[in-house]
Design a protein around this motif. Structure first.
Motif, short mmCIF file in Angstrom:
data_model
loop_
_atom_site.label_atom_id
_atom_site.label_comp_id
_atom_site.label_asym_id
_atom_site.label_seq_id
_atom_site.Cartn_x
_atom_site.Cartn_y
_atom_site.Cartn_z
N TYR A 116 50.72 24.10 43.19
CA TYR A 116 49.67 24.74 43.99
C TYR A 116 50.25 25.87 44.81
N GLU A 118 50.51 27.67 48.33
CA GLU A 118 50.37 27.35 49.76
C GLU A 118 49.39 28.32 50.40
N ASP A 119 48.38 27.76 51.07
CA ASP A 119 47.31 28.60 51.63
C ASP A 119 47.30 28.63 53.15
N ARG A 120 48.31 28.06 53.79
CA ARG A 120 48.35 28.04 55.25
C ARG A 120 49.37 29.05 55.77
N LYS A 210 44.42 23.15 43.62
CA LYS A 210 44.41 23.61 45.01
C LYS A 210 45.23 22.62 45.83
N ARG A 211 45.71 23.10 46.98
CA ARG A 211 46.56 22.24 47.81
C ARG A 211 45.85 20.94 48.17
N LYS A 212 44.58 21.01 48.57
CA LYS A 212 43.83 19.82 48.97
C LYS A 212 43.74 18.81 47.83
N ASP A 213 43.58 19.30 46.60
CA ASP A 213 43.51 18.40 45.45
C ASP A 213 44.84 17.70 45.23
N GLU A 215 47.03 17.04 47.57
CA GLU A 215 47.18 16.05 48.64
C GLU A 215 46.34 14.81 48.36
N ASN A 216 45.15 14.99 47.81
CA ASN A 216 44.30 13.84 47.47
C ASN A 216 44.95 12.98 46.38
N ASN A 271 49.84 16.32 57.65
CA ASN A 271 48.42 16.48 57.36
C ASN A 271 48.25 17.59 56.32
#
Length: 271
Positions: A116, A118-120, A210-213, A215-216, A271
């Protein structure tokens, strides 16, 4: 003329081998919050060219080298205990593309390779404090990233706006970075020229998410690694490899995964 020719050859050779630089970091980690005296220490590399950098663990390089030789010879009769000793907490790579500014994180979950972007953003506050670390005069900076407060010491003497892991964006190389709780630290130990940076070829199924995916998926694996792996295997060829695995081997794998998950409850990103 012969002497001039040798000097020119030496200069050309130096230029070729100066195309990439390797920064060697000592990484200290406390992955188990219930046992803070258990400090894991590993060596990691940050390989840099004018175009990009890649951060990875030394054990990853050693493990891939063994597997690469095995694939070339067709013989996988290497020492399994050796591979176990090369198991690493730095089981990921971070590639930074300087032109686009994109940071790509790559890691394995179960049998699949995930990737993924990194989007932060990493917003630094440069502080007035300075310190001499090794041979370098450094200045302190602070940022908050992924649930942790981080303190970094960077040196303008090394003109790379980069650092270990995902850290970058300061006016000089990050020589040291650690979180406020003392759970993770990266310390520069050595610098050397290399012919080229490592290029890890992704084998198996590469899943770009995506990053969130990511992490999930990672959370699902940590919650129940055995069920996650079983679901992954069942999605392959009507059950996939391991469906008829030896019950003793399966039980051993289950116990190992549960124990590893239990002891790795303090990740670098909270997080």
């Amino acid at each position: 003329m012969k002497k001039i020719g040798l000097l020119f050859l030496g200069f050309c050779t130096q230029m070729i081998f100066a195309q990439a630089t390797r920064f060697v970091y000592q990484v200290s980690m406390k992955p188990d919050s219930a046992n803070r005296n258990d400090v894991k220490t590993e060596t990691a590399y940050l390989d840099i060219t004018p175009e990009k950098s890649i951060f990875y663990g030394e054990k990853r390089l050693q493990r891939d080298s063994i597997l690469g030789r095995a694939r070339q010879t067709g013989s996988f009769n290497f020492d399994r205990s050796q591979m176990e000793n090369l198991r690493s907490n730095i089981d990921f790579t971070v590639v930074k593309d300087y032109k686009s500014g994109i940071k790509t994180f790559n890691s394995r979950i179960s049998r699949d390779q995930y990737s993924y972007e990194e989007d932060r953003p990493m917003d630094w506050k440069i502080l007035p404090e300075t310190a001499t670390i090794g041979d370098y005069k450094t200045q302190k900076a602070e940022t908050t990233f992924a649930g942790r407060t981080w303190f970094a010491w960077f040196t303008p003497d090394i003109p790379f706006q980069d650092g270990p892991y995902k850290f970058s964006g300061l006016p000089g190389l990050i020589v040291k970075v650690e979180d406020a709780k003392g759970d993770y630290s990266f310390d520069l130990k050595e610098t050397k020229k290399i012919a080229q940076i490592e290029d890890f070829s992704q084998r198996g199924n590469l899943v770009k998410v995506k990053r969130k995916d990511f992490e999930n998926q990672s959370a699902l694996f940590k919650k129940d690694p055995v069920s996650f792996m079983q679901a992954s295997m069942n999605s392959r060829r009507g059950g996939g490899p391991g469906r008829n695995a030896d019950p003793n081997q399966r039980k051993e794998m289950e116990n190992r995964l549960k124990e590893e998950t239990k002891k790795n409850n303090n990740p670098i990103e909270l997080n």
